[in-house]
Design a protein around this motif. Structure first.
Motif, short mmCIF file in Angstrom:
data_model
loop_
_atom_site.label_atom_id
_atom_site.label_comp_id
_atom_site.label_asym_id
_atom_site.label_seq_id
_atom_site.Cartn_x
_atom_site.Cartn_y
_atom_site.Cartn_z
N ARG A 1 0.87 -1.10 -0.08
CA ARG A 1 -0.13 -0.32 0.06
C ARG A 1 0.85 0.95 0.13
O ARG A 1 0.39 2.18 0.34
CB ARG A 1 -0.96 0.09 1.22
N ARG A 2 2.18 0.99 -0.15
CA ARG A 2 3.10 2.36 -0.15
C ARG A 2 3.03 3.36 -1.72
O ARG A 2 3.19 4.21 -1.88
CB ARG A 2 4.33 2.37 -0.24
N LEU A 3 2.97 2.26 -2.79
CA LEU A 3 2.80 3.09 -4.32
C LEU A 3 1.64 3.01 -5.66
O LEU A 3 0.49 2.27 -5.09
CB LEU A 3 4.02 2.21 -5.03
N ASN A 4 1.44 3.38 -5.76
CA ASN A 4 -0.37 3.69 -6.83
C ASN A 4 0.72 2.63 -8.07
O ASN A 4 1.92 1.79 -8.08
CB ASN A 4 -0.43 4.83 -6.89
N ILE A 5 -0.17 2.96 -9.07
CA ILE A 5 0.33 1.85 -10.15
C ILE A 5 0.83 1.83 -10.63
O ILE A 5 2.12 1.08 -12.14
CB ILE A 5 -1.37 1.36 -11.40
N TYR A 6 1.22 3.19 -10.92
CA TYR A 6 2.49 4.63 -12.19
C TYR A 6 3.84 4.20 -11.04
O TYR A 6 4.56 4.23 -12.43
CB TYR A 6 1.85 5.66 -12.22
N ALA A 7 3.59 4.62 -9.84
CA ALA A 7 5.06 4.37 -9.38
C ALA A 7 5.94 2.72 -9.62
O ALA A 7 6.55 2.64 -9.45
CB ALA A 7 4.81 4.75 -8.05
N LEU A 8 4.44 1.51 -9.32
CA LEU A 8 4.98 0.48 -9.33
C LEU A 8 5.17 0.36 -11.22
O LEU A 8 6.09 -0.46 -11.57
CB LEU A 8 3.63 -0.89 -8.89
N GLN A 9 5.27 0.52 -12.07
CA GLN A 9 5.62 0.47 -13.50
C GLN A 9 6.81 0.57 -12.92
O GLN A 9 7.59 0.51 -14.04
CB GLN A 9 4.42 1.09 -14.14
N ARG A 10 6.97 1.96 -13.05
CA ARG A 10 8.41 2.75 -12.91
C ARG A 10 9.42 1.61 -11.85
O ARG A 10 10.54 1.28 -12.69
CB ARG A 10 8.27 4.62 -11.98
N LEU A 11 8.51 1.24 -10.81
CA LEU A 11 9.79 0.52 -9.96
C LEU A 11 10.02 -1.00 -10.14
O LEU A 11 11.75 -1.37 -10.76
CB LEU A 11 9.20 -0.23 -8.74
N VAL A 12 9.19 -1.22 -11.67
CA VAL A 12 9.03 -3.04 -11.95
C VAL A 12 10.36 -2.60 -13.49
O VAL A 12 11.88 -2.86 -13.69
CB VAL A 12 8.29 -3.47 -13.46
N THR A 13 10.50 -1.20 -13.92
CA THR A 13 10.80 -1.13 -15.31
C THR A 13 12.72 -0.74 -14.31
O THR A 13 13.56 -1.13 -15.46
CB THR A 13 10.61 0.31 -15.79
N ASN A 14 12.34 -0.10 -13.53
CA ASN A 14 14.12 0.60 -12.97
C ASN A 14 14.62 -1.28 -12.84
O ASN A 14 16.03 -0.92 -12.52
CB ASN A 14 13.97 1.07 -11.68
#
Length: 168
Positions: free
Chosen positions: A65-78
């Motif tokens: 519950r710390r990130l939204n979907i867009y932050a998760l997308q960036r985390l996956v990419t990074n």
């Protein structure tokens, strides 16, 4: 051997200006500000309903519950850029959890895979923590409950003994 390559790539991303910029640019070009759906069902009211549920899911999708979907997308990419691979675990949730969409995502570094586990099985084989059937299809992963680099066990389900997690 994988961990040495991964460690070198991470070191470049953290301690080298070119590595940091490369990672930042990769994330910008792959996901930008976020990949969003564009429903086109032919029914504009239904399309609006889909987007409404997407927006609610986007806010609740992270398992911690710390990130939204867009932050998760960036985390996956990074994570992919730094480590060469990334795990995304899908968690089915119960109705009593109160989520609009009963699904959450957990992004995990590949360090969670027990890459020391390689063996033959009667039903297939395991190579560096990835289990295959006799037709070489992935059936699951041997995962640590906690990140092996953590100093303290931070999860009740965490363990430094790997357990089999089915691919589905």
């Amino acid at each position: 051997a994988n961990y040495k390559l991964r460690a070198n790539a991470r070191d470049l991303c953290r301690n080298n200006a070119y590595g940091r910029k490369g990672k930042r640019e990769w994330g910008k070009r792959v996901v930008g500000t976020g990949i969003t759906p564009r429903p086109n069902t032919g029914d504009t009211q239904f399309d609006e309903i889909i987007l409404k549920y997407w927006d609610m899911f986007a806010k609740q999708c992270c398992s911690d519950r710390r990130l939204n979907i867009y932050a998760l997308q960036r985390l996956v990419t990074n994570t992919y850029f730094e480590s060469g691979e990334v795990l995304v675990r899908f968690w089915d949730r119960r109705p009593e959890d109160g989520l609009v969409v009963p699904l959450q995502l957990q992004v995990m570094e590949p360090d969670h895979i027990d890459d020391g586990k390689t063996e033959m099985l009667s039903s297939g084989f395991i190579i560096q923590g990835v289990q295959f059937d006799m037709l070489s299809r992935i059936t699951g992963y041997w995962l640590f409950g906690n990140h092996p680099g953590e100093v303290v066990q931070t999860s009740f389900r965490g363990s430094l003994t790997s357990k089999f997690v089915p691919a589905e």
